[in-house]
Write a protein that holds these residues in place. Structure first.
Motif, mmCIF file in Angstrom:
data_model
loop_
_atom_site.group_PDB
_atom_site.id
_atom_site.type_symbol
_atom_site.label_atom_id
_atom_site.label_comp_id
_atom_site.label_asym_id
_atom_site.label_seq_id
_atom_site.Cartn_x
_atom_site.Cartn_y
_atom_site.Cartn_z
ATOM 1 N N SER A 20 42.772 38.807 35.926
ATOM 2 C CA SER A 20 41.460 39.452 35.787
ATOM 3 C C SER A 20 40.861 39.770 37.153
ATOM 4 O O SER A 20 40.079 40.696 37.310
ATOM 5 C CB SER A 20 40.508 38.546 35.004
ATOM 6 O OG SER A 20 40.408 37.277 35.633
ATOM 7 N N THR A 21 41.262 39.002 38.146
ATOM 8 C CA THR A 21 40.858 39.277 39.533
ATOM 9 C C THR A 21 42.041 38.992 40.447
ATOM 10 O O THR A 21 42.841 38.092 40.180
ATOM 11 C CB THR A 21 39.677 38.383 39.977
ATOM 12 O OG1 THR A 21 40.066 37.005 39.874
ATOM 13 C CG2 THR A 21 38.443 38.646 39.124
ATOM 14 N N SER A 23 43.154 38.737 44.779
ATOM 15 C CA SER A 23 42.630 38.604 46.136
ATOM 16 C C SER A 23 43.503 39.375 47.110
ATOM 17 O O SER A 23 44.597 39.837 46.765
ATOM 18 C CB SER A 23 42.603 37.129 46.538
ATOM 19 O OG SER A 23 43.927 36.614 46.594
ATOM 20 N N ARG A 66 38.004 45.627 42.659
ATOM 21 C CA ARG A 66 36.902 45.561 41.707
ATOM 22 C C ARG A 66 37.195 46.300 40.400
ATOM 23 O O ARG A 66 36.295 46.562 39.617
ATOM 24 C CB ARG A 66 35.636 46.125 42.353
ATOM 25 C CG ARG A 66 35.201 45.324 43.570
ATOM 26 C CD ARG A 66 33.843 45.754 44.064
ATOM 27 N NE ARG A 66 33.452 44.987 45.242
ATOM 28 C CZ ARG A 66 32.281 45.128 45.864
ATOM 29 N NH1 ARG A 66 31.389 46.000 45.412
ATOM 30 N NH2 ARG A 66 32.001 44.407 46.928
#
Length: 453
Positions: A20-21, A23, A66
């Motif tokens: 979901s995210t 880095s 994002r």
């Protein structure tokens, strides 16, 4: 070809996919894995650096970090990069620049000895003939003794005229005589098989320059062996600088080579990869589609090419009739024999498996028992028409007779019949999905039935 690369890229994409995210560290780890995969695939070092740097730059932007699904966004970046480095998404650049039927077009086939230049010339002639053109082959390889004879044999196989002059020493004069004959016989495309040596040298280049000056070709295609890796890229670069190229034909694309040449050619030479040789048969030449190959490299498959292959060997009416049979579970051994032969015409099973999403690398070459496929064909061919129409009547005595006729054992005959029963059930389910014999998924279910033991 790209099995190892697909496997390594799969490892890299798993680092970011489904998250979901993600880095910047995730991206750096994934890109490092991709870099090693490209280097192991023998991709040009300069190309790898450009690929990696531009990927990191794009992937670390807000658009990815994002995004609603950053993993998928990253995969899209990799896909688009592969398409770009393989040649871009402009089909016009890869299309042969041939004139209309009233004007003769000339294609020079260039390359080193052993690259597959003569066979590729015949493959291209056959392809253009199927597209409605009237091609002619010209034997201008005056160095290799058997080149003229080989071209004549290949021309006879595809029913295309071949101009040759045994004992000739001037390739430019041979071409001029061939062009004069072409004008008289309404030929619209001349394909010239040129001289090649084991390595690039000045006499060869001088001869090719004279020939090109005389021919003024619309296309100058380099035929390169994909198994030579980066050497193919270096050869293409030299030929382009000395003679001038309009495109490249990469042979042995069905081999187990690492694929670095395909990923490096366009970036290093600026010339598009126009065709690939995908097998030994004269039908085994395909137009190159970067977006399709990028999908296969990433394990997304290439269903479009698979459907095109199926359409080339399966008649529309036969496909509809077969669908009805499959829906009613009336699919017989006679039908299966026809399908088995159609699949063989489509090329190697390994190459077809790579076109199914998620199937690349799932079944190894060892699992594809080609001898077993031949045994199946021999067993079914040893049956009577009545037995093929109704496999239920094949009892022990008949099985023994079929085994003797096919050079197999009773156990192998029994195994084939059991496999056929399972396959009928699978094909009935796939037929209800609506596309019958022309549905790649249905065909793959059939292949799976062949391979299951």
């Amino acid at each position: 070809m790209f099995e190892k690369l697909t496997e390594k890229l799969g490892d890299a994409l798993r680092i970011v996919s489904g998250k979901s995210t993600i880095s910047e560290k995730n991206i750096e780890d994934a890109v490092e894995t991709i870099k090693m995969a490209l280097l192991e695939a023998d991709v040009n070092l300069r190309v790898v650096r450009r690929f990696v740097n531009s990927t990191i730059e794009e992937a670390k932007g807000e658009k990815v970090l994002r995004a609603v699904n950053p993993g998928q966004q990253f995969i899209k970046i990799i896909h688009d990069k592969l398409v770009s480095y393989l040649g871009g998404d402009d089909p016009a650049e890869r299309k042969l620049a041939l004139k209309g039927p009233d004007v003769i077009s000339t294609i020079l086939m260039l390359g080193l000895q052993g690259s597959g230049k003569t066979t590729s010339s015949a493959k291209l002639a056959l392809r253009l003939k199927k597209e409605g053109r009237k091609p002619m082959l010209v034997a201008c390889d005056l160095v290799r003794p058997a080149a003229m004879e080989q071209l004549a044999v290949l021309g006879a196989q595809i029913d295309v005229p071949v101009h040759r002059e045994p004992g000739a020493t001037d390739s430019a004069q041979v071409y001029k005589a061939a062009r004069a004959w072409a004008k008289q016989n309404l030929i619209d495309t001349i394909i010239v098989d040129t001289s090649g040596r084991l390595q690039i040298d000045e006499p060869m280049m001088a001869d090719l320059a004279r020939l090109k000056g005389a021919a003024q070709p619309e296309e100058s295609l380099l035929v390169a062996d994909s198994m030579t890796g980066q050497s193919a890229v270096d050869i293409a670069k030299t030929f382009d600088e000395k003679i001038g190229l309009t495109g490249v034909v990469l042979t042995k694309f069905d081999s187990d080579t690492r694929g670095g040449a395909a990923l490096s050619l366009k970036t290093v030479t600026g010339k598009p990869l126009k065709f690939t040789g995908t097998g030994e048969k004269l039908e085994d030449m395909e137009p190159f589609h970067p977006e399709r190959l990028a999908g296969r490299i990433l394990g997304m498959g290439d269903v479009v090419t698979l459907v095109e292959k199926a359409q080339g060997v399966i008649d529309q009416k036969e496909a509809l009739a077969l669908q009805k049979k499959m829906e009613k579970e009336n699919f017989t051994l006679e039908d299966w024999l026809s399908q088995l032969r159609a699949v063989k015409k489509m090329g190697s099973l390994q190459s077809m498996l790579s076109m199914i999403p998620g199937m690349q690398g799932q079944i190894s070459e060892e699992d594809l028992d080609k001898a077993d496929l031949k045994r199946q064909e021999a067993i079914i061919s040893s049956m009577t028409r009545k037995e093929r129409a109704n496999h239920l009547i094949i009892g022990p005595p008949r099985r023994a007779r079929i085994a003797r006729g096919s050079g197999t054992s009773v156990a192998e005959v029994a195994r084939l019949l059991k496999r056929f029963e399972k396959m009928r059930v699978m094909m009935k389910k796939m037929a209800k999905m609506g596309k019958g014999g022309k549905n790649p998924a249905a065909m793959m279910q059939g292949m799976q039935g062949m391979l299951n033991r």
